[in-house]
Design a protein around this motif. Structure first.
Motif, PDB file in Angstrom:
ATOM      1  N   GLN A  58       6.559  -8.240  -1.777  1.00  0.00           N
ATOM      2  CA  GLN A  58       7.821  -8.034  -1.060  1.00  0.00           C
ATOM      3  C   GLN A  58       8.195  -6.551  -1.040  1.00  0.00           C
ATOM      4  O   GLN A  58       8.659  -6.030  -0.033  1.00  0.00           O
ATOM      5  N   LEU A  59       7.989  -5.894  -2.185  1.00  0.00           N
ATOM      6  CA  LEU A  59       8.280  -4.454  -2.269  1.00  0.00           C
ATOM      7  C   LEU A  59       7.427  -3.674  -1.270  1.00  0.00           C
ATOM      8  O   LEU A  59       7.912  -2.790  -0.568  1.00  0.00           O
ATOM      9  N   VAL A  60       6.137  -4.018  -1.239  1.00  0.00           N
ATOM     10  CA  VAL A  60       5.213  -3.323  -0.330  1.00  0.00           C
ATOM     11  C   VAL A  60       5.653  -3.528   1.112  1.00  0.00           C
ATOM     12  O   VAL A  60       5.669  -2.588   1.912  1.00  0.00           O
ATOM     13  N   LYS A  61       6.079  -4.768   1.414  1.00  0.00           N
ATOM     14  CA  LYS A  61       6.499  -5.085   2.778  1.00  0.00           C
ATOM     15  C   LYS A  61       7.771  -4.315   3.127  1.00  0.00           C
ATOM     16  O   LYS A  61       7.863  -3.679   4.187  1.00  0.00           O
ATOM     17  N   LYS A  62       8.741  -4.370   2.221  1.00  0.00           N
ATOM     18  CA  LYS A  62      10.041  -3.762   2.494  1.00  0.00           C
ATOM     19  C   LYS A  62       9.958  -2.241   2.591  1.00  0.00           C
ATOM     20  O   LYS A  62      10.579  -1.615   3.446  1.00  0.00           O
ATOM     21  N   ARG A  63       9.163  -1.663   1.713  1.00  0.00           N
ATOM     22  CA  ARG A  63       9.150  -0.203   1.625  1.00  0.00           C
ATOM     23  C   ARG A  63       7.974   0.438   2.364  1.00  0.00           C
ATOM     24  O   ARG A  63       7.794   1.654   2.293  1.00  0.00           O
ATOM     25  N   GLY A  64       7.156  -0.376   3.008  1.00  0.00           N
ATOM     26  CA  GLY A  64       6.010   0.185   3.734  1.00  0.00           C
ATOM     27  C   GLY A  64       4.985   0.795   2.791  1.00  0.00           C
ATOM     28  O   GLY A  64       4.603   1.962   2.941  1.00  0.00           O
ATOM     29  N   GLY A  65       4.559   0.010   1.823  1.00  0.00           N
ATOM     30  CA  GLY A  65       3.575   0.488   0.848  1.00  0.00           C
ATOM     31  C   GLY A  65       2.278   0.903   1.514  1.00  0.00           C
ATOM     32  O   GLY A  65       1.882   0.315   2.525  1.00  0.00           O
ATOM     33  N   VAL A  66       1.624   1.931   0.996  1.00  0.00           N
ATOM     34  CA  VAL A  66       0.410   2.458   1.633  1.00  0.00           C
ATOM     35  C   VAL A  66      -0.765   2.476   0.650  1.00  0.00           C
ATOM     36  O   VAL A  66      -0.590   2.392  -0.563  1.00  0.00           O
ATOM     37  N   ASP A  67      -1.960   2.588   1.245  1.00  0.00           N
ATOM     38  CA  ASP A  67      -3.188   2.803   0.476  1.00  0.00           C
ATOM     39  C   ASP A  67      -3.383   4.298   0.297  1.00  0.00           C
ATOM     40  O   ASP A  67      -3.114   5.067   1.214  1.00  0.00           O
ATOM     41  N   LEU A  68      -3.899   4.708  -0.844  1.00  0.00           N
ATOM     42  CA  LEU A  68      -4.351   6.093  -0.970  1.00  0.00           C
ATOM     43  C   LEU A  68      -5.737   6.170  -0.322  1.00  0.00           C
ATOM     44  O   LEU A  68      -6.551   5.259  -0.474  1.00  0.00           O
ATOM     45  N   LEU A  69      -6.010   7.253   0.383  1.00  0.00           N
ATOM     46  CA  LEU A  69      -7.316   7.465   1.016  1.00  0.00           C
ATOM     47  C   LEU A  69      -7.778   6.249   1.809  1.00  0.00           C
ATOM     48  O   LEU A  69      -8.938   5.848   1.729  1.00  0.00           O
ATOM     49  N   GLY A  70      -6.838   5.669   2.572  1.00  0.00           N
ATOM     50  CA  GLY A  70      -7.178   4.467   3.336  1.00  0.00           C
ATOM     51  C   GLY A  70      -8.364   4.664   4.255  1.00  0.00           C
ATOM     52  O   GLY A  70      -9.133   3.739   4.492  1.00  0.00           O
ATOM     53  N   GLU A  71      -8.554   5.919   4.742  1.00  0.00           N
ATOM     54  CA  GLU A  71      -9.622   6.183   5.702  1.00  0.00           C
ATOM     55  C   GLU A  71     -11.011   6.024   5.104  1.00  0.00           C
ATOM     56  O   GLU A  71     -12.003   5.931   5.829  1.00  0.00           O
ATOM     57  N   LEU A  72     -11.122   5.975   3.785  1.00  0.00           N
ATOM     58  CA  LEU A  72     -12.441   5.809   3.174  1.00  0.00           C
ATOM     59  C   LEU A  72     -12.859   4.342   3.095  1.00  0.00           C
ATOM     60  O   LEU A  72     -14.010   4.038   2.791  1.00  0.00           O
ATOM     61  N   GLY A  73     -11.902   3.448   3.337  1.00  0.00           N
ATOM     62  CA  GLY A  73     -12.249   2.036   3.471  1.00  0.00           C
ATOM     63  C   GLY A  73     -12.539   1.289   2.179  1.00  0.00           C
ATOM     64  O   GLY A  73     -13.261   0.305   2.193  1.00  0.00           O
ATOM     65  N   TYR A  74     -11.992   1.717   1.060  1.00  0.00           N
ATOM     66  CA  TYR A  74     -12.218   0.995  -0.203  1.00  0.00           C
ATOM     67  C   TYR A  74     -11.272  -0.203  -0.357  1.00  0.00           C
ATOM     68  O   TYR A  74     -11.452  -1.007  -1.241  1.00  0.00           O
ATOM     69  N   ARG A  75     -10.261  -0.284   0.489  1.00  0.00           N
ATOM     70  CA  ARG A  75      -9.244  -1.326   0.437  1.00  0.00           C
ATOM     71  C   ARG A  75      -8.670  -1.512  -0.983  1.00  0.00           C
ATOM     72  O   ARG A  75      -8.850  -2.554  -1.623  1.00  0.00           O
ATOM     73  N   PRO A  76      -7.989  -0.467  -1.484  1.00  0.00           N
ATOM     74  CA  PRO A  76      -7.443  -0.574  -2.838  1.00  0.00           C
ATOM     75  C   PRO A  76      -6.388  -1.663  -2.956  1.00  0.00           C
ATOM     76  O   PRO A  76      -5.648  -1.920  -1.999  1.00  0.00           O
ATOM     77  N   THR A  77      -6.348  -2.318  -4.113  1.00  0.00           N
ATOM     78  CA  THR A  77      -5.321  -3.334  -4.358  1.00  0.00           C
ATOM     79  C   THR A  77      -3.982  -2.662  -4.660  1.00  0.00           C
ATOM     80  O   THR A  77      -2.947  -3.064  -4.148  1.00  0.00           O
ATOM     81  N   ASN A  78      -4.018  -1.630  -5.517  1.00  0.00           N
ATOM     82  CA  ASN A  78      -2.777  -0.927  -5.846  1.00  0.00           C
ATOM     83  C   ASN A  78      -2.191  -0.284  -4.598  1.00  0.00           C
ATOM     84  O   ASN A  78      -2.925   0.260  -3.766  1.00  0.00           O
ATOM     85  N   LYS A  79      -0.879  -0.361  -4.493  1.00  0.00           N
ATOM     86  CA  LYS A  79      -0.200   0.265  -3.356  1.00  0.00           C
ATOM     87  C   LYS A  79       0.802   1.300  -3.862  1.00  0.00           C
ATOM     88  O   LYS A  79       1.304   1.203  -4.984  1.00  0.00           O
ATOM     89  N   TYR A  80       1.066   2.270  -2.996  1.00  0.00           N
ATOM     90  CA  TYR A  80       2.042   3.311  -3.336  1.00  0.00           C
ATOM     91  C   TYR A  80       3.191   3.252  -2.335  1.00  0.00           C
ATOM     92  O   TYR A  80       2.962   3.180  -1.128  1.00  0.00           O
ATOM     93  N   LEU A  81       4.425   3.298  -2.849  1.00  0.00           N
ATOM     94  CA  LEU A  81       5.597   3.280  -1.981  1.00  0.00           C
ATOM     95  C   LEU A  81       5.975   4.723  -1.666  1.00  0.00           C
ATOM     96  O   LEU A  81       6.207   5.513  -2.575  1.00  0.00           O
TER      97      LEU A  81
END
Lengths: 311, 246
Positions: free
Chosen positions: B187-210
């Motif tokens: 819910q936090l990720v959805k509400k705050r627009g959580g992002v991936d670090l280095l998303g362009e590398l395609g590792y699909r990290p589980t941890n998200k950053y707000l």
């Protein structure tokens, strides 16, 4: 990336060894081996010796050498594991090839085993190259040059070794010296193309994307997590001064490829063939080690971005 | 087995959600992580040259501080960096021994210290620099998401969270199941627009950053720098300054 002696020795020595085995096997398969059995038998032994030194060197940097056998288990996903399996499988094939040459000197078994030995040698080199080519965070490795380049350098170094061996055993380098000269020219071109490619690449990521900020946000490092170097910086943050790189690139090209080219041509025209082919081998080894050192030293890792390094 | 697991239906994706807006960069999570994991099941987290000139050691969590933007939009962004327990974890597939693995049931990426040969290839495969080598044991180490806390039935339910989350004084760290869209972290990720670090590398990290939010409280305009005092007072001050500087 930190150029560790163990991986430099692994990749260059196995290149010489498997390159030589590939030449011997391919020549046997095509029926081009010079008369006499000892070139192929002695050459295979020498090839396996080089490969073994390289493989043993690669275990030097392991934290737990006694567990190295475990590296043969994950061939389904890991190129490092595949390299291990391929290198071990190459031994019995190479020995069977040498035994067939010793017994028959030629014939269908020699041709078949020669082809198999050459394939096994090249597959092992390919697996080694893919260890590097598969690493996505390193743009200088994760590209279309790495795998073909490793194969080219192995074939080149194998040809230089074969030319010396033929001269020492048969008194004349035969076609091997001409093959070595040609391979040197190809290797020169491949290295030039690789450097042009990595010099033109743009970084894989920006500091903004590394810390999750929108593209184009201006970010600069304020405080690092620690004052001294840590494992990540030592291993992945290795940097080399541009002017040193330029100098070393020149040395690699001239010593590694140009000198063996000229020396191999001299040998093929029967000018001091033994001295020329021996010098070509020494030059190729020094040049390839320099080239391999640069392959690591010039490679940058995305994680160094976090410390404000350029990648 | 270093093939990435096929998660059974309903499998959890345990991970962290880290709020870059409220993280104050105090390093408490890193210290707490070090403290917990140095006495945890996996044994000591080594330190080298502890009291010397070049102290060094293995940490699972490193806190960077950055300055982003310029002018009035300029702000400090603190970034706690640790394993993101990626779905496409290259650190797992490159491992030649099977020591590096991802759990099917909750997605946690771990190193089996009894199988690791210390070849370091996994650390090369990680773009986040999340793995650090244990020179003493000769094996690779990494964040375990405090697997020895989160499943410990002897702990009260409220304490079954990673040490870094439990200790964060600004509540910038959240732990939960990111596969469950109803979970607090999702819910936090959805509400705050959580992002991936280095998303362009395609590792699909589980941890998200707000991401940091825009300041909603107007900040007072900065005072203009005061120049030299003028008038009779200024002259007197100058005189005094000269006398005292003698």
């Amino acid at each position: 990336m930190r150029p560790a002696a163990s991986v430099l020795l692994l990749t260059t020595l196995t290149g010489f060894g498997y390159g030589l085995l590939a030449w011997l096997g391919a020549c046997a398969a095509l029926g081009l081996l010079p008369a006499g059995r000892w070139l192929a038998v002695g050459g295979t032994a020498l090839a396996l010796l080089f490969a073994t030194f390289g493989l043993v060197a690669s275990t030097l940097h392991l934290g737990r050498k006694e567990r190295a056998w475990r590296a043969f288990t994950q061939w389904r996903s890991s190129w490092l594991s595949r390299e291990g399996v391929a290198s071990v499988l190459t031994y019995p094939i190479a020995i069977a090839f040498a035994a067939a040459v010793y017994r028959d000197g030629g014939g269908i078994a020699v041709r078949l085993l020669g082809a198999l030995a050459a394939a096994a040698a090249l597959v092992t080199v390919f697996c080694t190259s893919m260890i590097y080519a598969s690493l996505k965070p390193i743009r200088q490795w994760h590209n279309a040059h790495t795998a073909p380049d490793y194969l080219i350098y192995a074939v080149f170094s194998g040809a230089v070794l074969l030319a010396l061996l033929e001269t020492a055993m048969l008194g004349t380098p035969g076609a091997a010296a001409r093959a070595a000269a040609l391979a040197a020219a190809v290797a020169w071109a491949a290295k030039r193309a690789y450097w042009r490619h990595i010099d033109a690449q743009s970084p894989l990521a920006t500091l903004a994307s590394a810390i999750g900020l929108p593209k184009g946000t201006e970010v600069k490092p304020l405080d690092a997590p620690h004052f001294t170097e840590n494992y990540v910086l030592r291993e992945m943050g290795f940097t080399i001064a541009r002017r040193h790189a330029v100098k070393l690139r020149r040395i690699a090209l001239l010593v590694g490829f140009a000198a063996p080219l000229v020396l191999s041509l001299l040998a093929s025209f029967s000018r001091l063939p033994l001295a020329a082919t021996a010098a070509a081998l020494v030059c190729a080894a020094v040049g390839l080690l320099t080239e391999r050192w640069l392959f690591f030293a010039e490679a940058t890792h995305v994680s160094a971005l976090y410390y404000g390094r350029r990648i | 087995m270093t093939m990435l697991p096929k998660s059974p239906p309903g499998a959890k994706k345990l991970g962290l959600v880290i709020d870059l807006d409220t993280c104050v960069g105090c390093h408490a999570c890193a210290v707490s992580c070090k403290e917990w994991n140095t006495k945890g099941e996996a044994g000591l987290l080594p330190d080298y040259d502890k009291y010397g000139a070049e102290p060094d050691g293995v940490w699972f969590n490193r806190i960077h501080s950055y300055e982003s933007g310029a002018g009035d939009g300029c702000r400090t962004v603190n970034l706690p960096r640790s394993c993101l327990h990626c779905e496409d974890a290259l650190c797992v597939t490159v491992c030649p021994t099977g020591a590096s693995y991802k759990r099917a049931e909750d997605g946690i990426v771990l190193v089996d210290a009894d199988k690791c040969i210390g070849c370091k290839l996994c650390s090369w495969a990680c773009p986040y620099g999340a793995r650090e080598f244990d020179e003493d044991a000769g094996v690779m180490r990494k964040c375990t998401l405090c697997i020895d806390r989160i499943y410990d039935k002897d702990l009260p339910q409220a304490e079954r969270e990673p040490a870094c989350v439990a200790t964060c004084p600004s509540r910038a760290r959240h732990f939960g199941d990111l596969a469950d869209p109803q979970s607090k972290v999702s819910q936090l990720v959805k509400k705050r627009g959580g992002v991936d670090l280095l998303g362009e590398l395609g590792y699909r990290p589980t941890n998200k950053y707000l991401p940091p939010r825009k300041a909603t409280i107007p900040t007072a305009p900065r005072e203009a720098p005061t120049g030299a005092a003028s008038g009779i007072g200024g002259a007197l001050l100058k005189l005094l300054d000269r006398a005292l500087s003698r």
